[in-house]
Design a protein around this motif. Structure first.
Motif, mmCIF file in Angstrom:
data_model
loop_
_atom_site.group_PDB
_atom_site.id
_atom_site.type_symbol
_atom_site.label_atom_id
_atom_site.label_comp_id
_atom_site.label_asym_id
_atom_site.label_seq_id
_atom_site.Cartn_x
_atom_site.Cartn_y
_atom_site.Cartn_z
ATOM 1 N N LEU A 36 0.852 -1.187 0.000
ATOM 2 C CA LEU A 36 0.000 0.000 0.000
ATOM 3 C C LEU A 36 0.888 1.238 0.000
ATOM 4 N N GLY A 37 0.835 2.039 -1.051
ATOM 5 C CA GLY A 37 1.653 3.242 -1.128
ATOM 6 C C GLY A 37 0.976 4.413 -0.429
ATOM 7 N N ILE A 38 1.722 5.066 0.455
ATOM 8 C CA ILE A 38 1.206 6.201 1.224
ATOM 9 C C ILE A 38 2.106 7.409 0.976
ATOM 10 N N THR A 39 1.537 8.494 0.505
ATOM 11 C CA THR A 39 2.269 9.733 0.273
ATOM 12 C C THR A 39 1.916 10.746 1.351
ATOM 13 N N ALA A 40 2.931 11.445 1.865
ATOM 14 C CA ALA A 40 2.684 12.493 2.862
ATOM 15 C C ALA A 40 1.642 13.477 2.358
ATOM 16 N N ARG A 41 0.712 13.863 3.217
ATOM 17 C CA ARG A 41 -0.356 14.790 2.834
ATOM 18 C C ARG A 41 0.068 16.245 2.964
ATOM 19 N N PHE A 42 1.172 16.507 3.627
ATOM 20 C CA PHE A 42 1.680 17.861 3.748
ATOM 21 C C PHE A 42 3.198 17.761 3.872
ATOM 22 N N GLY A 43 3.871 18.893 3.749
ATOM 23 C CA GLY A 43 5.313 18.894 3.924
ATOM 24 C C GLY A 43 6.033 19.365 2.687
ATOM 25 N N VAL A 44 7.056 18.597 2.279
ATOM 26 C CA VAL A 44 7.945 19.029 1.196
ATOM 27 C C VAL A 44 7.939 18.006 0.065
ATOM 28 N N ALA A 45 8.282 18.462 -1.130
ATOM 29 C CA ALA A 45 8.262 17.599 -2.305
ATOM 30 C C ALA A 45 9.426 16.628 -2.348
ATOM 31 N N SER A 46 10.513 16.956 -1.668
ATOM 32 C CA SER A 46 11.642 16.039 -1.542
ATOM 33 C C SER A 46 12.377 16.374 -0.254
ATOM 34 N N ILE A 47 13.084 15.399 0.295
ATOM 35 C CA ILE A 47 13.751 15.571 1.581
ATOM 36 C C ILE A 47 15.251 15.638 1.336
ATOM 37 N N GLU A 48 15.796 16.847 1.494
ATOM 38 C CA GLU A 48 17.192 17.077 1.149
ATOM 39 C C GLU A 48 17.919 17.922 2.189
ATOM 40 N N SER A 49 17.327 18.076 3.377
ATOM 41 C CA SER A 49 17.948 18.886 4.413
ATOM 42 C C SER A 49 17.395 18.439 5.763
ATOM 43 N N HIS A 50 18.006 18.931 6.833
ATOM 44 C CA HIS A 50 17.511 18.609 8.173
ATOM 45 C C HIS A 50 16.121 19.194 8.394
ATOM 46 N N THR A 51 15.876 20.377 7.863
ATOM 47 C CA THR A 51 14.541 20.976 7.975
ATOM 48 C C THR A 51 13.510 20.115 7.246
ATOM 49 N N ASP A 52 13.849 19.679 6.047
ATOM 50 C CA ASP A 52 12.949 18.787 5.304
ATOM 51 C C ASP A 52 12.658 17.526 6.111
ATOM 52 N N GLU A 53 13.685 17.010 6.791
ATOM 53 C CA GLU A 53 13.492 15.785 7.582
ATOM 54 C C GLU A 53 12.479 15.986 8.698
ATOM 55 N N VAL A 54 12.511 17.154 9.323
ATOM 56 C CA VAL A 54 11.546 17.419 10.398
ATOM 57 C C VAL A 54 10.127 17.376 9.849
ATOM 58 N N TRP A 55 9.889 18.044 8.716
ATOM 59 C CA TRP A 55 8.569 17.997 8.097
ATOM 60 C C TRP A 55 8.200 16.569 7.703
ATOM 61 N N GLY A 56 9.165 15.853 7.139
ATOM 62 C CA GLY A 56 8.899 14.481 6.725
ATOM 63 C C GLY A 56 8.584 13.577 7.893
ATOM 64 N N ALA A 57 9.299 13.739 9.004
ATOM 65 C CA ALA A 57 9.048 12.902 10.178
ATOM 66 C C ALA A 57 7.651 13.137 10.735
ATOM 67 N N LEU A 58 7.239 14.405 10.777
ATOM 68 C CA LEU A 58 5.890 14.719 11.240
ATOM 69 C C LEU A 58 4.838 14.109 10.326
ATOM 70 N N ALA A 59 5.080 14.175 9.013
ATOM 71 C CA ALA A 59 4.133 13.600 8.058
ATOM 72 C C ALA A 59 4.047 12.085 8.207
ATOM 73 N N VAL A 60 5.192 11.427 8.410
ATOM 74 C CA VAL A 60 5.190 9.972 8.617
ATOM 75 C C VAL A 60 4.352 9.610 9.837
ATOM 76 N N LEU A 61 4.587 10.311 10.933
ATOM 77 C CA LEU A 61 3.844 10.009 12.156
ATOM 78 C C LEU A 61 2.346 10.230 11.948
ATOM 79 N N GLN A 62 1.984 11.313 11.286
ATOM 80 C CA GLN A 62 0.566 11.575 11.050
ATOM 81 C C GLN A 62 -0.067 10.488 10.200
ATOM 82 N N GLU A 63 0.632 10.046 9.141
ATOM 83 C CA GLU A 63 0.072 9.013 8.270
ATOM 84 C C GLU A 63 -0.067 7.681 9.013
ATOM 85 N N ILE A 64 0.904 7.330 9.822
ATOM 86 C CA ILE A 64 0.813 6.062 10.554
ATOM 87 C C ILE A 64 -0.300 6.124 11.591
ATOM 88 N N GLU A 65 -0.431 7.241 12.286
ATOM 89 C CA GLU A 65 -1.535 7.355 13.248
ATOM 90 C C GLU A 65 -2.883 7.276 12.536
#
Length: 245
Positions: A36-65
């Protein structure tokens, strides 16, 4: 027969990357396993920095919850971002096992070769790979290299980067003593077969490795330990991104 469901969570917002990652990983799944493919509903189009990672981590947690609150949560999860964005929080939140593509790729490489090299992209993300290498205690066996191209270059495939990866892989073999190559981005599955043919050592793609490992854990009826480190959080759930209280 009851079918197994593994959610592949893409921490960025690019649907095309999710689709290509899931398609590439499908051959690694057991018969009877649905991906099952799950795409982040918010955040950044690609993860290429520490700031991007923070947004990505929040999106991962939200999708799993969100998936855990559904009527039929997946049996396991794979984090499809090199650096394993949001993995610790995901393990706390998910009822089933969560496998990061970086951990899976490195553990697979360690079974196949004494020394190996990661080739990630772009260069500024080397630290994300270094972090996982350190966590796994593989610094004496693994060297991290990079091709300095943005992740957006592989949103729709990576075959056009083959020459750059061949050059860097040959350097890794000659200079690092690498006996296997780990591809350091979720969008590089197109390179596995041609790169392996050109350089003559195993080439490991992390999402496929993670799917295979997640399937193996499920087959053994194993999931995340709740003893200490990944015990479920008892903190009240905050407002999700975009919500106000």
């Amino acid at each position: 027969m009851t079918r197994t469901r593994i959610a592949i969570v893409n921490p960025n917002t690019t649907d095309s990357m999710t689709a290509s990652v899931v398609a590439a990983a499908r051959p690694a799944a057991r018969p009877g396993t649905d991906l099952l493919g799950i795409t982040a509903r918010f955040g950044v189009a690609s993860i290429e920095s520490h700031t991007d990672e923070v947004w990505g981590a929040l999106a991962v947690l939200q999708e799993i919850e969100r998936l855990e609150d559904s009527a039929t949560p997946p049996d396991a999860y794979v984090i499809a971002c090199f650096g394993d964005t949001g993995l610790p929080g995901a393990r706390e939140a998910a009822s089933g096992p969560v496998v990061g593509m970086t951990e899976a790729a490195l553990m697979t490489a360690a079974l196949l070769a004494h020394r190996f090299s990661i080739i990630t992209m772009p260069r500024r993300t080397i630290e994300q790979s270094d972090r996982v290498v350190r966590t796994l205690g593989l610094g004496h066996r693994c060297t991290v290299r990079a091709v300095d191209e943005p992740v957006a270059e592989v949103h729709d495939g990576s075959a056009h980067l083959l020459g750059l990866f061949v050059t860097e892989a040959l350097r890794a073999i000659a200079d690092d003593g690498a006996e296997a190559i780990v591809l350091g981005c979720a969008g590089l599955a197109d390179l596995v077969a041609p790169l392996q043919q050109r350089v003559g050592v195993p080439v490991i793609e992390g999402v496929s490795a993670a799917v295979a490992l997640a399937d193996g854990l499920l087959a053994q009826n194993l999931t995340t330990s709740r003893s200490q480190t990944w015990a479920r959080s008892t903190s009240p759930r905050p407002a999700q991104a975009g919500e106000h209280r």
